[in-house]
Design a protein around this motif. Structure first.
Motif, PDB file in Angstrom:
ATOM      1  N   GLU A  88       0.808  -1.220   0.000  1.00  0.00           N
ATOM      2  CA  GLU A  88       0.000   0.000   0.000  1.00  0.00           C
ATOM      3  C   GLU A  88       0.840   1.267   0.000  1.00  0.00           C
ATOM      4  O   GLU A  88       0.361   2.352  -0.314  1.00  0.00           O
ATOM      5  CB  GLU A  88      -0.920   0.000   1.217  1.00  0.00           C
ATOM      6  N   HIS A  89       2.127   1.130   0.325  1.00  0.00           N
ATOM      7  CA  HIS A  89       3.032   2.280   0.325  1.00  0.00           C
ATOM      8  C   HIS A  89       3.854   2.365  -0.974  1.00  0.00           C
ATOM      9  O   HIS A  89       4.730   3.222  -1.088  1.00  0.00           O
ATOM     10  CB  HIS A  89       3.976   2.214   1.525  1.00  0.00           C
ATOM     11  N   GLY A  90       3.593   1.472  -1.882  1.00  0.00           N
ATOM     12  CA  GLY A  90       4.314   1.466  -3.153  1.00  0.00           C
ATOM     13  C   GLY A  90       5.619   0.702  -3.126  1.00  0.00           C
ATOM     14  O   GLY A  90       6.356   0.707  -4.106  1.00  0.00           O
ATOM     15  N   LYS A  91       5.920   0.031  -2.017  1.00  0.00           N
ATOM     16  CA  LYS A  91       7.167  -0.723  -1.910  1.00  0.00           C
ATOM     17  C   LYS A  91       7.025  -2.063  -2.643  1.00  0.00           C
ATOM     18  O   LYS A  91       6.021  -2.761  -2.501  1.00  0.00           O
ATOM     19  CB  LYS A  91       7.520  -0.959  -0.444  1.00  0.00           C
ATOM     20  N   PHE A  92       8.049  -2.423  -3.398  1.00  0.00           N
ATOM     21  CA  PHE A  92       8.028  -3.668  -4.156  1.00  0.00           C
ATOM     22  C   PHE A  92       7.978  -4.868  -3.216  1.00  0.00           C
ATOM     23  O   PHE A  92       8.772  -4.981  -2.275  1.00  0.00           O
ATOM     24  CB  PHE A  92       9.262  -3.762  -5.045  1.00  0.00           C
ATOM     25  N   VAL A  93       7.036  -5.782  -3.489  1.00  0.00           N
ATOM     26  CA  VAL A  93       6.886  -7.000  -2.695  1.00  0.00           C
ATOM     27  C   VAL A  93       7.479  -8.194  -3.432  1.00  0.00           C
ATOM     28  O   VAL A  93       8.226  -8.987  -2.855  1.00  0.00           O
ATOM     29  CB  VAL A  93       5.395  -7.252  -2.366  1.00  0.00           C
ATOM     30  N   GLY A  94       7.145  -8.326  -4.693  1.00  0.00           N
ATOM     31  CA  GLY A  94       7.653  -9.460  -5.460  1.00  0.00           C
ATOM     32  C   GLY A  94       6.873  -9.635  -6.743  1.00  0.00           C
ATOM     33  O   GLY A  94       5.928  -8.900  -7.035  1.00  0.00           O
ATOM     34  N   MET A  95       7.283 -10.627  -7.520  1.00  0.00           N
ATOM     35  CA  MET A  95       6.590 -10.981  -8.758  1.00  0.00           C
ATOM     36  C   MET A  95       6.222 -12.461  -8.676  1.00  0.00           C
ATOM     37  O   MET A  95       6.999 -13.326  -9.085  1.00  0.00           O
ATOM     38  CB  MET A  95       7.467 -10.703  -9.977  1.00  0.00           C
ATOM     39  N   PRO A  96       5.059 -12.781  -8.136  1.00  0.00           N
ATOM     40  CA  PRO A  96       4.670 -14.187  -8.005  1.00  0.00           C
ATOM     41  C   PRO A  96       4.423 -14.820  -9.366  1.00  0.00           C
ATOM     42  O   PRO A  96       4.055 -14.140 -10.321  1.00  0.00           O
ATOM     43  CB  PRO A  96       3.384 -14.111  -7.176  1.00  0.00           C
ATOM     44  N   ASP A  97       4.619 -16.119  -9.430  1.00  0.00           N
ATOM     45  CA  ASP A  97       4.385 -16.818 -10.686  1.00  0.00           C
ATOM     46  C   ASP A  97       2.959 -16.581 -11.187  1.00  0.00           C
ATOM     47  O   ASP A  97       2.745 -16.343 -12.375  1.00  0.00           O
ATOM     48  CB  ASP A  97       4.627 -18.317 -10.510  1.00  0.00           C
ATOM     49  N   LEU A  98       2.002 -16.659 -10.273  1.00  0.00           N
ATOM     50  CA  LEU A  98       0.598 -16.441 -10.603  1.00  0.00           C
ATOM     51  C   LEU A  98      -0.048 -15.633  -9.489  1.00  0.00           C
ATOM     52  O   LEU A  98       0.264 -15.828  -8.311  1.00  0.00           O
ATOM     53  CB  LEU A  98      -0.142 -17.771 -10.780  1.00  0.00           C
ATOM     54  N   ALA A  99      -0.933 -14.732  -9.854  1.00  0.00           N
ATOM     55  CA  ALA A  99      -1.554 -13.880  -8.842  1.00  0.00           C
ATOM     56  C   ALA A  99      -2.992 -13.549  -9.229  1.00  0.00           C
ATOM     57  O   ALA A  99      -3.285 -13.260 -10.399  1.00  0.00           O
ATOM     58  CB  ALA A  99      -0.763 -12.589  -8.660  1.00  0.00           C
ATOM     59  N   PHE A 100      -3.865 -13.581  -8.225  1.00  0.00           N
ATOM     60  CA  PHE A 100      -5.237 -13.101  -8.366  1.00  0.00           C
ATOM     61  C   PHE A 100      -5.225 -11.681  -7.800  1.00  0.00           C
ATOM     62  O   PHE A 100      -5.401 -11.470  -6.586  1.00  0.00           O
ATOM     63  CB  PHE A 100      -6.195 -14.009  -7.601  1.00  0.00           C
TER      64      PHE A 100
END
Length: 309
Positions: free
Chosen positions: A227-239
């Motif tokens: 919510e603060h714009g910080k990068f979390v990750g790039m999951p293989d698949l995401a809903f």
């Protein structure tokens, strides 16, 4: 006293060659030497002979007619397109010609007659092979829908070298030229499901199974921020609408302690950002219904009301 063996001349020492080519230089008796392998009739190669599909293709190319080329599974192997294991290890060579020409025959060869366009055959390392797009179209006759999706995702993959990367438009154009051929309905069905963001065949398999389930829309390798714009990750698949992520972990994730620690930290980041996170493995490929149930539970806990809502 044993007659010393005639040494191979430099131009024959490191490559396959035809018997007719070498007879004039060495004589027929020399071609029976134990230091020479016979991968195909009329062909010799330095022992122990061809080991890889590429080596076999180079050996058979010595006796290919000027209008012959590699296609189907062999072309996919030469291009490095991912295939099911049973086809990955195939050593019978798919050799094709244009309709109207003599059918390719011979031990270790599977012959094809194809209707070929001007751009459908190219040179790959000196070997005549069907182009990437045409190879994908021909594979529709021998692959399942999931394997064809994985092959197509690979051709579009955003991290491939640009000179080997295709676009959906490239494949669409190839399908249009492919009209009336075997596998055409499957090509039309799979084309809309392709993405340039799938990093492995298992990701492609699971994505297609999700698409064909009652679960909501899924994205491949999206960039997720908190919510603060910080990068979390790039999951293989995401809903994305429900903040549920899935990562597929191959054996490398399990046996590499550094990667294992990264995976734990990655899960923590997603959970701290308010996501439900699921890690899947090889067993989930064999028990996809259970994987879909796990995903559904997480989706409902994140506010999804179900397929009929």
């Amino acid at each position: 006293m044993t007659q010393p063996r005639i040494a191979l001349p430099p131009e024959l020492r490191f490559r396959p060659f035809s018997v007719s080519e070498a007879t004039e230089i060495l004589g027929r008796n020399r071609l029976r030497g134990r230091d020479l392998a016979q991968p195909f009739w009329g062909v010799r190669a330095p022992a122990p002979g061809p080991a890889s599909v590429r080596d076999l293709a180079r050996a058979r190319a010595v006796r290919l007619g000027p209008h012959m080329f590699y296609s189907h599974v062999t072309a996919a192997q030469l291009w490095g397109i991912p295939l099911p294991w049973r086809l990955e290890i195939q050593r019978t060579l798919d050799v094709a010609v244009q309709f109207g020409r003599a059918f390719p025959v011979g031990k270790g060869v599977r012959g094809h007659r194809l209707q070929i366009g001007e751009t459908d055959v190219v040179s790959l390392g000196g070997l005549a092979v069907t182009s990437l797009a045409r190879t994908w179209c021909d594979l529709a006759a021998v692959l399942t829908d999931e394997a064809l999706l994985a092959a197509g995702d690979f051709l579009l993959w955003r991290r491939r070298p640009y000179w080997l990367r295709l676009t959906a438009d490239d494949l669409t154009a190839a399908i249009e030229r492919f009209a009336g051929r075997r596998g055409l309905p499957l090509l039309h069905a799979i084309l809309p499901e392709l993405t340039d963001r799938a990093d492995s065949p298992p990701e492609s398999f699971i994505r297609l199974r999700i698409v064909r389930s009652t679960l909501p829309a899924v994205s491949a390798n999206p960039e997720v921020r908190d919510e603060h714009g910080k990068f979390v990750g790039m999951p293989d698949l995401a809903f994305l609408d429900f903040r549920v992520a899935l990562d597929y972990e191959g054996d490398g994730h399990r046996v590499d302690p550094v990667q294992w620690e990264k995976d734990i930290a990655r899960q923590t980041r997603f959970e701290d950002a308010g996501w439900r996170y699921l890690r899947a493995g090889k067993a989930d490929l064999h028990n996809t219904p259970e994987l879909l149930v796990k995903l559904e539970r997480r989706l409902r806990s994140q506010g999804w009301a179900g397929p009929d809502a």
